[in-house]
Motif scaffolding. Structure first.
Motif, PDB file in Angstrom:
ATOM      1  N   LYS A  65       0.839  -1.198   0.000  1.00 15.34           N
ATOM      2  CA  LYS A  65       0.000   0.000   0.000  1.00 15.34           C
ATOM      3  C   LYS A  65       0.877   1.253   0.000  1.00 15.34           C
ATOM      4  O   LYS A  65       1.999   1.241   0.509  1.00 15.34           O
ATOM      5  CB  LYS A  65      -0.915   0.000   1.223  1.00 15.34           C
ATOM      6  CG  LYS A  65      -1.862  -1.188   1.235  1.00 15.34           C
ATOM      7  CD  LYS A  65      -2.632  -1.258   2.523  1.00 15.34           C
ATOM      8  CE  LYS A  65      -3.464  -2.532   2.545  1.00 15.34           C
ATOM      9  NZ  LYS A  65      -3.978  -2.813   3.878  1.00 15.34           N
ATOM     10  N   SER A  67       2.485   4.458   1.140  1.00 13.63           N
ATOM     11  CA  SER A  67       3.032   4.894   2.429  1.00 13.63           C
ATOM     12  C   SER A  67       3.484   3.735   3.316  1.00 13.63           C
ATOM     13  O   SER A  67       3.984   3.974   4.413  1.00 13.63           O
ATOM     14  CB  SER A  67       2.078   5.814   3.202  1.00 13.63           C
ATOM     15  OG  SER A  67       1.102   5.084   3.921  1.00 13.63           O
ATOM     16  N   ASN A  68       3.350   2.480   2.858  1.00 11.34           N
ATOM     17  CA  ASN A  68       3.900   1.371   3.635  1.00 11.34           C
ATOM     18  C   ASN A  68       5.418   1.503   3.743  1.00 11.34           C
ATOM     19  O   ASN A  68       6.077   1.989   2.816  1.00 11.34           O
ATOM     20  CB  ASN A  68       3.621   0.029   2.970  1.00 11.34           C
ATOM     21  CG  ASN A  68       2.291  -0.595   3.316  1.00 11.34           C
ATOM     22  OD1 ASN A  68       1.913  -1.589   2.714  1.00 11.34           O
ATOM     23  ND2 ASN A  68       1.558  -0.051   4.268  1.00 11.34           N
ATOM     24  N   ARG A  93       4.733  -2.930   5.864  1.00 14.45           N
ATOM     25  CA  ARG A  93       3.904  -2.661   7.041  1.00 14.45           C
ATOM     26  C   ARG A  93       3.646  -1.177   7.129  1.00 14.45           C
ATOM     27  O   ARG A  93       4.325  -0.370   6.493  1.00 14.45           O
ATOM     28  CB  ARG A  93       4.560  -3.161   8.318  1.00 14.45           C
ATOM     29  CG  ARG A  93       5.792  -2.396   8.731  1.00 14.45           C
ATOM     30  CD  ARG A  93       6.254  -2.810  10.133  1.00 14.45           C
ATOM     31  NE  ARG A  93       7.539  -2.252  10.460  1.00 14.45           N
ATOM     32  CZ  ARG A  93       7.736  -1.032  10.921  1.00 14.45           C
ATOM     33  NH1 ARG A  93       6.714  -0.206  11.088  1.00 14.45           N
ATOM     34  NH2 ARG A  93       8.949  -0.602  11.217  1.00 14.45           N
ATOM     35  N   SER A  94       2.683  -0.817   7.930  1.00 10.32           N
ATOM     36  CA  SER A  94       2.401   0.593   8.170  1.00 10.32           C
ATOM     37  C   SER A  94       3.596   1.215   8.883  1.00 10.32           C
ATOM     38  O   SER A  94       4.184   0.584   9.777  1.00 10.32           O
ATOM     39  CB  SER A  94       1.158   0.731   9.053  1.00 10.32           C
ATOM     40  OG  SER A  94       1.054   2.062   9.543  1.00 10.32           O
ATOM     41  N   LEU A  96       3.391   3.283  11.042  1.00  9.82           N
ATOM     42  CA  LEU A  96       2.957   3.483  12.424  1.00  9.82           C
ATOM     43  C   LEU A  96       3.185   2.249  13.278  1.00  9.82           C
ATOM     44  O   LEU A  96       2.987   2.285  14.494  1.00  9.82           O
ATOM     45  CB  LEU A  96       1.470   3.865  12.449  1.00  9.82           C
ATOM     46  CG  LEU A  96       1.121   5.161  11.719  1.00  9.82           C
ATOM     47  CD1 LEU A  96      -0.392   5.343  11.680  1.00  9.82           C
ATOM     48  CD2 LEU A  96       1.815   6.330  12.376  1.00  9.82           C
TER      49      LEU A  96
END
Length: 162
Positions: A65, A67-68, A93-94, A96
Motif C-alpha cells: 500500500k 506509504s507502507n 507494514r504501516s 505506524l
C-alpha cells in the motif's frame, strides 16, 4: 569461505508515484525494487559488476500500500561459476507499526561480468551451512528448473507460430 556480505535489505516508503489503477503499488515497481536489491547484493558478494539473467517463481502474495514501509531482502542461496542466485522477499507494514506482511517473493539470478569486455567472471563460491541454507539451495534449484522448462515450452510454441 569468504567474509563478503551474503545479503542485504533495502528499506523505504512506498510513494504515491508507485500506485497502479487499483490504488496499490504497481507490480512493475515491486519488480524494480527486487532487481535493485538483488543487484546490490550480487555486487556486494561478487565484487564485480553484475547483470540480471533470470527471475523465477515470482509470486505476488499481498499488495503493498502507498506509504507502507517496505523492506526488500536479498539473500544469496546458491552460486555457480559466474552466477549467483538470491532469494528475495518483499515485506511491508504501516510506518505506524504493526506486523510485517510478506507481499512478494522470488529467486533472482545474476551473472558477474567485466564492465569493459562484457565477459562473465568467476564469483566467490558459497556452500550451505545450515538446514535452512540447504532448503533454500534446493528451492532455488527447483524454481530455476521450472523456469527453464517454461522457457523451453514457450520457445517451442513460438517456433511453430506463423
Amino acid at each position: 569461505m569468504t567474509s563478503r556480505p551474503r545479503g542485504l535489505t533495502l528499506q523505504f516508503l512506498a510513494e504515491p508515484t508507485d500506485v497502479n489503477y487499483g490504488g496499490k503499488v504497481h507490480g512493475g515497481a515491486v519488480m524494480k525494487w527486487i532487481d535493485q536489491a538483488g543487484f546490490a547484493a550480487a555486487v556486494g558478494w561478487s565484487g564485480s559488476y553484475c547483470v540480471t539473467v533470470a527471475v523465477g517463481g515470482i509470486r505476488f502474495v499481498a499488495p503493498v500500500k502507498i506509504s507502507n514501509l517496505v523492506a526488500v531482502s536479498a539473500t544469496l542461496v546458491r552460486t555457480g561459476r559466474t552466477s549467483m542466485q538470491f532469494v528475495v522477499e518483499v515485506r511491508a507494514r504501516s510506518p505506524l507499526g504493526g506486523e510485517d506482511t510478506l507481499c512478494t517473493h522470488c529467486i533472482i539470478v545474476f551473472v558477474a561480468v567485466d564492465r569493459e569486455t562484457g565477459a562473465s567472471v568467476e564469483v566467490p563460491q558459497w556452500q550451505p551451512q545450515t538446514d535452512e541454507d540447504r532448503q533454500f539451495f534446493e528451492y532455488a534449484e527447483k524454481v530455476m528448473i521450472l523456469s527453464r522448462s517454461i522457457e523451453d515450452t514457450v520457445a517451442r510454441y513460438t517456433a511453430k507460430a506463423p
